[in-house]
Scaffold this motif. Structure first.
Motif, PDB file in Angstrom:
ATOM      1  N   GLY A   1       0.801  -1.219   0.000  1.00 21.45           N
ATOM      2  CA  GLY A   1       0.000   0.000   0.000  1.00 21.45           C
ATOM      3  C   GLY A   1       0.834   1.270   0.000  1.00 21.45           C
ATOM      4  O   GLY A   1       0.318   2.378  -0.004  1.00 21.45           O
ATOM      5  N   ARG A   2       2.135   1.108   0.045  1.00 19.57           N
ATOM      6  CA  ARG A   2       3.045   2.257   0.140  1.00 19.57           C
ATOM      7  C   ARG A   2       2.696   3.071   1.380  1.00 19.57           C
ATOM      8  O   ARG A   2       2.771   2.550   2.459  1.00 19.57           O
ATOM      9  CB  ARG A   2       2.966   3.104  -1.118  1.00 19.57           C
ATOM     10  N   ASN A   3       2.249   4.307   1.243  1.00 18.25           N
ATOM     11  CA  ASN A   3       1.919   5.078   2.445  1.00 18.25           C
ATOM     12  C   ASN A   3       0.424   5.152   2.670  1.00 18.25           C
ATOM     13  O   ASN A   3      -0.048   6.003   3.429  1.00 18.25           O
ATOM     14  CB  ASN A   3       2.478   6.495   2.329  1.00 18.25           C
ATOM     15  N   CYS A   4      -0.301   4.272   2.009  1.00 14.01           N
ATOM     16  CA  CYS A   4      -1.762   4.372   2.045  1.00 14.01           C
ATOM     17  C   CYS A   4      -2.343   3.110   2.693  1.00 14.01           C
ATOM     18  O   CYS A   4      -1.954   1.998   2.352  1.00 14.01           O
ATOM     19  CB  CYS A   4      -2.267   4.531   0.613  1.00 14.01           C
ATOM     20  N   GLY A   5      -3.301   3.300   3.604  1.00 13.61           N
ATOM     21  CA  GLY A   5      -3.858   2.170   4.342  1.00 13.61           C
ATOM     22  C   GLY A   5      -5.060   1.506   3.682  1.00 13.61           C
ATOM     23  O   GLY A   5      -5.656   0.593   4.263  1.00 13.61           O
ATOM     24  N   ASP A   6      -5.425   1.941   2.474  1.00 13.00           N
ATOM     25  CA  ASP A   6      -6.666   1.419   1.866  1.00 13.00           C
ATOM     26  C   ASP A   6      -6.660  -0.100   1.686  1.00 13.00           C
ATOM     27  O   ASP A   6      -7.655  -0.762   1.973  1.00 13.00           O
ATOM     28  CB  ASP A   6      -6.925   2.083   0.510  1.00 13.00           C
ATOM     29  N   LEU A   7      -5.554  -0.642   1.197  1.00 16.85           N
ATOM     30  CA  LEU A   7      -5.532  -2.088   0.941  1.00 16.85           C
ATOM     31  C   LEU A   7      -5.696  -2.855   2.260  1.00 16.85           C
ATOM     32  O   LEU A   7      -6.458  -3.826   2.336  1.00 16.85           O
ATOM     33  CB  LEU A   7      -4.227  -2.478   0.225  1.00 16.85           C
ATOM     34  N   GLY A   8      -5.025  -2.391   3.303  1.00 19.91           N
ATOM     35  CA  GLY A   8      -5.162  -3.036   4.617  1.00 19.91           C
ATOM     36  C   GLY A   8      -6.557  -2.884   5.173  1.00 19.91           C
ATOM     37  O   GLY A   8      -7.129  -3.823   5.752  1.00 19.91           O
ATOM     38  N   LEU A   9      -7.146  -1.710   4.980  1.00 16.90           N
ATOM     39  CA  LEU A   9      -8.483  -1.450   5.518  1.00 16.90           C
ATOM     40  C   LEU A   9      -9.547  -2.264   4.783  1.00 16.90           C
ATOM     41  O   LEU A   9     -10.332  -2.987   5.399  1.00 16.90           O
ATOM     42  CB  LEU A   9      -8.800   0.045   5.421  1.00 16.90           C
ATOM     43  N   TYR A  10      -9.583  -2.139   3.468  1.00 16.30           N
ATOM     44  CA  TYR A  10     -10.635  -2.815   2.683  1.00 16.30           C
ATOM     45  C   TYR A  10     -10.513  -4.334   2.805  1.00 16.30           C
ATOM     46  O   TYR A  10     -11.506  -5.042   2.943  1.00 16.30           O
ATOM     47  CB  TYR A  10     -10.568  -2.409   1.209  1.00 16.30           C
ATOM     48  N   SER A  11      -9.286  -4.842   2.744  1.00 22.38           N
ATOM     49  CA  SER A  11      -9.142  -6.301   2.821  1.00 22.38           C
ATOM     50  C   SER A  11      -9.357  -6.762   4.258  1.00 22.38           C
ATOM     51  O   SER A  11      -9.909  -7.844   4.480  1.00 22.38           O
ATOM     52  CB  SER A  11      -7.794  -6.749   2.262  1.00 22.38           C
ATOM     53  N   GLY A  12      -8.975  -5.940   5.218  1.00 21.72           N
ATOM     54  CA  GLY A  12      -9.227  -6.298   6.618  1.00 21.72           C
ATOM     55  C   GLY A  12     -10.718  -6.367   6.908  1.00 21.72           C
ATOM     56  O   GLY A  12     -11.203  -7.306   7.548  1.00 21.72           O
ATOM     57  N   LEU A  13     -11.440  -5.401   6.400  1.00 22.51           N
ATOM     58  CA  LEU A  13     -12.901  -5.398   6.606  1.00 22.51           C
ATOM     59  C   LEU A  13     -13.541  -6.579   5.872  1.00 22.51           C
ATOM     60  O   LEU A  13     -14.316  -7.343   6.446  1.00 22.51           O
ATOM     61  CB  LEU A  13     -13.491  -4.062   6.114  1.00 22.51           C
ATOM     62  N   ALA A  14     -13.184  -6.729   4.594  1.00 25.55           N
ATOM     63  CA  ALA A  14     -13.806  -7.798   3.801  1.00 25.55           C
ATOM     64  C   ALA A  14     -13.374  -9.187   4.283  1.00 25.55           C
ATOM     65  O   ALA A  14     -14.126 -10.154   4.125  1.00 25.55           O
ATOM     66  CB  ALA A  14     -13.450  -7.631   2.326  1.00 25.55           C
ATOM     67  N   GLY A  15     -12.195  -9.280   4.854  1.00 21.42           N
ATOM     68  CA  GLY A  15     -11.696 -10.581   5.312  1.00 21.42           C
ATOM     69  C   GLY A  15     -12.022 -10.863   6.771  1.00 21.42           C
ATOM     70  O   GLY A  15     -11.706 -11.926   7.280  1.00 21.42           O
ATOM     71  N   GLY A  16     -12.628  -9.883   7.448  1.00 19.84           N
ATOM     72  CA  GLY A  16     -13.011 -10.091   8.850  1.00 19.84           C
ATOM     73  C   GLY A  16     -11.838 -10.092   9.815  1.00 19.84           C
ATOM     74  O   GLY A  16     -11.871 -10.776  10.841  1.00 19.84           O
ATOM     75  N   ALA A  17     -10.798  -9.306   9.508  1.00 20.31           N
ATOM     76  CA  ALA A  17      -9.654  -9.227  10.424  1.00 20.31           C
ATOM     77  C   ALA A  17     -10.095  -8.613  11.754  1.00 20.31           C
ATOM     78  O   ALA A  17     -10.960  -7.734  11.782  1.00 20.31           O
ATOM     79  CB  ALA A  17      -8.543  -8.393   9.798  1.00 20.31           C
ATOM     80  N   GLU A  18      -9.496  -9.075  12.824  1.00 19.68           N
ATOM     81  CA  GLU A  18      -9.869  -8.547  14.153  1.00 19.68           C
ATOM     82  C   GLU A  18      -9.205  -7.188  14.409  1.00 19.68           C
ATOM     83  O   GLU A  18      -9.756  -6.352  15.118  1.00 19.68           O
ATOM     84  CB  GLU A  18      -9.446  -9.537  15.251  1.00 19.68           C
ATOM     85  N   SER A  19      -8.022  -6.988  13.883  1.00 15.79           N
ATOM     86  CA  SER A  19      -7.328  -5.701  14.082  1.00 15.79           C
ATOM     87  C   SER A  19      -6.749  -5.225  12.754  1.00 15.79           C
ATOM     88  O   SER A  19      -6.284  -6.037  11.952  1.00 15.79           O
ATOM     89  CB  SER A  19      -6.183  -5.854  15.085  1.00 15.79           C
ATOM     90  N   ILE A  20      -6.809  -3.917  12.553  1.00 18.72           N
ATOM     91  CA  ILE A  20      -6.311  -3.329  11.309  1.00 18.72           C
ATOM     92  C   ILE A  20      -5.345  -2.196  11.662  1.00 18.72           C
ATOM     93  O   ILE A  20      -5.725  -1.263  12.378  1.00 18.72           O
ATOM     94  CB  ILE A  20      -7.497  -2.787  10.465  1.00 18.72           C
ATOM     95  N   ILE A  21      -4.118  -2.306  11.183  1.00 15.70           N
ATOM     96  CA  ILE A  21      -3.123  -1.258  11.474  1.00 15.70           C
ATOM     97  C   ILE A  21      -2.790  -0.537  10.170  1.00 15.70           C
ATOM     98  O   ILE A  21      -2.348  -1.166   9.194  1.00 15.70           O
ATOM     99  CB  ILE A  21      -1.843  -1.872  12.087  1.00 15.70           C
ATOM    100  N   VAL A  22      -3.044   0.762  10.151  1.00 21.67           N
ATOM    101  CA  VAL A  22      -2.849   1.567   8.934  1.00 21.67           C
ATOM    102  C   VAL A  22      -2.050   2.828   9.263  1.00 21.67           C
ATOM    103  O   VAL A  22      -2.051   3.269  10.424  1.00 21.67           O
ATOM    104  CB  VAL A  22      -4.228   1.980   8.326  1.00 21.67           C
TER     105      VAL A  22
END
Ligand code: ADP
Ligand code: F6P
Length: 319
Positions: free
Chosen positions: A170-191
């Protein structure tokens, strides 16, 4: 305008081929010639250029990567390199250029436009870090890749009663972590857009364990922290074994998703239409369900707006 060129630059992204195919076919359908420039600005400065025809783009809509090749070129950041690029374009009779890439590539496109080459930018990067457009080509395929990995890591983590820190790009952007974390049901998301607190994650892990949750999935955007140190600290503090998976370049490959094929096809075609209208210095984007064009100046360096609502939702749903 009779002859145009097309190149891909920066990190490759699934869906770039769909955009190339659409641009080539739209150009040919309108009686134009179109030349492919290999390996981004590097290939441009070397004159690595070939004539494309209808068959050059047959059988590529479903393929990841870019048939044109891509590169990161330091020399093109200098005025001298840009002038050489503009000269080569004019030597080859290329009057208009389509650049598919991210923010850095758009800076190069802007430089060429300022040197008199009619240039149009198409956003292609898995990072979704370009603020003028809701989505960039490649982002949704990368999400699919990450959630596929999250699903597999969930299986093994649950079986062993482990936690796992999953580092995503994601370089300096948290979108990939956020969207995939939400869609994948991750318990914690660090962006990068939010300070993260180890205390909060420890609390979530312990709370989850108490209510019988066997796994704890954490998506970590690259560059925010060292995944191994984070995992070690979590393991020491919770007693829950914590593994690390760095997804790396697997996130850049694979067959483009339907969304990326549609974005690629529509944007590729639109870029040619804009060149036919003799437009230059524009970036194509996708905002509120529609294609838009903005001055490339406005697109360059515009940070993407982090979706706080999605972040809050992801946190609430993972409690
Ligand atoms: P992306 O396009 O995905 O953001 P990069 O930042 O690596 O990827 O940029 C791709 C290429 O664009 C660089 O290798 C360079 O050739 C060109 N580029 C980047 N920044 C500039 C700049 N300021 N001026 C001209 N060209 C640039
Ligand atoms: O911009 C796309 C991207 O994959 C980023 O997410 C990542 O930081 C970078 O490119 C990796 O670059 P490279 O392929 O040059 O290692």
């Amino acid at each position: 305008m009779n002859t145009i060129g097309i190149l891909t630059s920066g990190g490759d992204a699934p869906g770039m081929n769909s955009a190339i195919r659409a641009a080539v076919r739209t150009a040919l359908n309108n009686g134009m010639r179109i030349k492919g420039i290999r390996n981004g600005y590097d290939g441009l400065m070397k004159g690595d250029i070939y004539e494309m025809n209808v068959s050059s783009v047959a059988d590529i809509i479903h393929k990841g990567g870019t048939i044109l090749g891509t590169a990161r070129s330091t020399d093109f950041k200098n005025k001298e390199g840009q002038e050489r690029g503009a000269q080569i374009l004019s030597d080859y009779g290329i009057e208009g250029l389509i650049v598919i890439g991210g923010d850095g590539s758009f800076k190069g496109a802007k430089a060429l436009s300022d040197l008199g080459i009619k240039t149009i930018g198409i956003p292609g990067t898995i990072d979704n870090d370009m603020g003028y457009t809701d989505y960039t080509i490649g982002f949704f395929t990368a999400i699919e890749t990450v959630i596929d990995a999250i699903g597999k890591l969930r299986d093994t983590s649950s079986s062993h009663g482990r936690a796992v820190v999953i580092e995503v790009m994601g370089r300096n952007c948290g979108d990939l972590g956020l969207y995939s974390g939400l869609a994948g049901g991750a318990e914690s998301i660090i962006v990068p857009e939010h300070e993260f607190s180890i205390d909060d994650i420890v609390e979530k892990m312990e709370h989850g364990r108490k209510r019988g949750k066997l796994h704890h999935l954490i998506t970590l955007a690259e560059g925010v922290g060292d995944p191994y140190s984070i995992a070690r600290e979590l393991e020491e503090r919770t007693g829950i074994e914590t593994k690390v998976t760095i997804l790396g370049h697997v996130q850049r490959g694979g067959a483009p998703s339907s969304v990326d094929r549609l974005l690629g096809s529509t944007m590729g075609s639109r870029a040619v239409e804009l060149l036919l209208e003799e437009k230059t210095g524009l970036a194509i984007g996708y905002v509120d369900g529609k294609l838009i064009e903005v001055d490339i100046d406005q697109a360059v360096g515009k940070k993407s707006q982090f979706d706080e609502n999605l972040y809050e939702l992801a946190n609430n749903l993972s409690k």
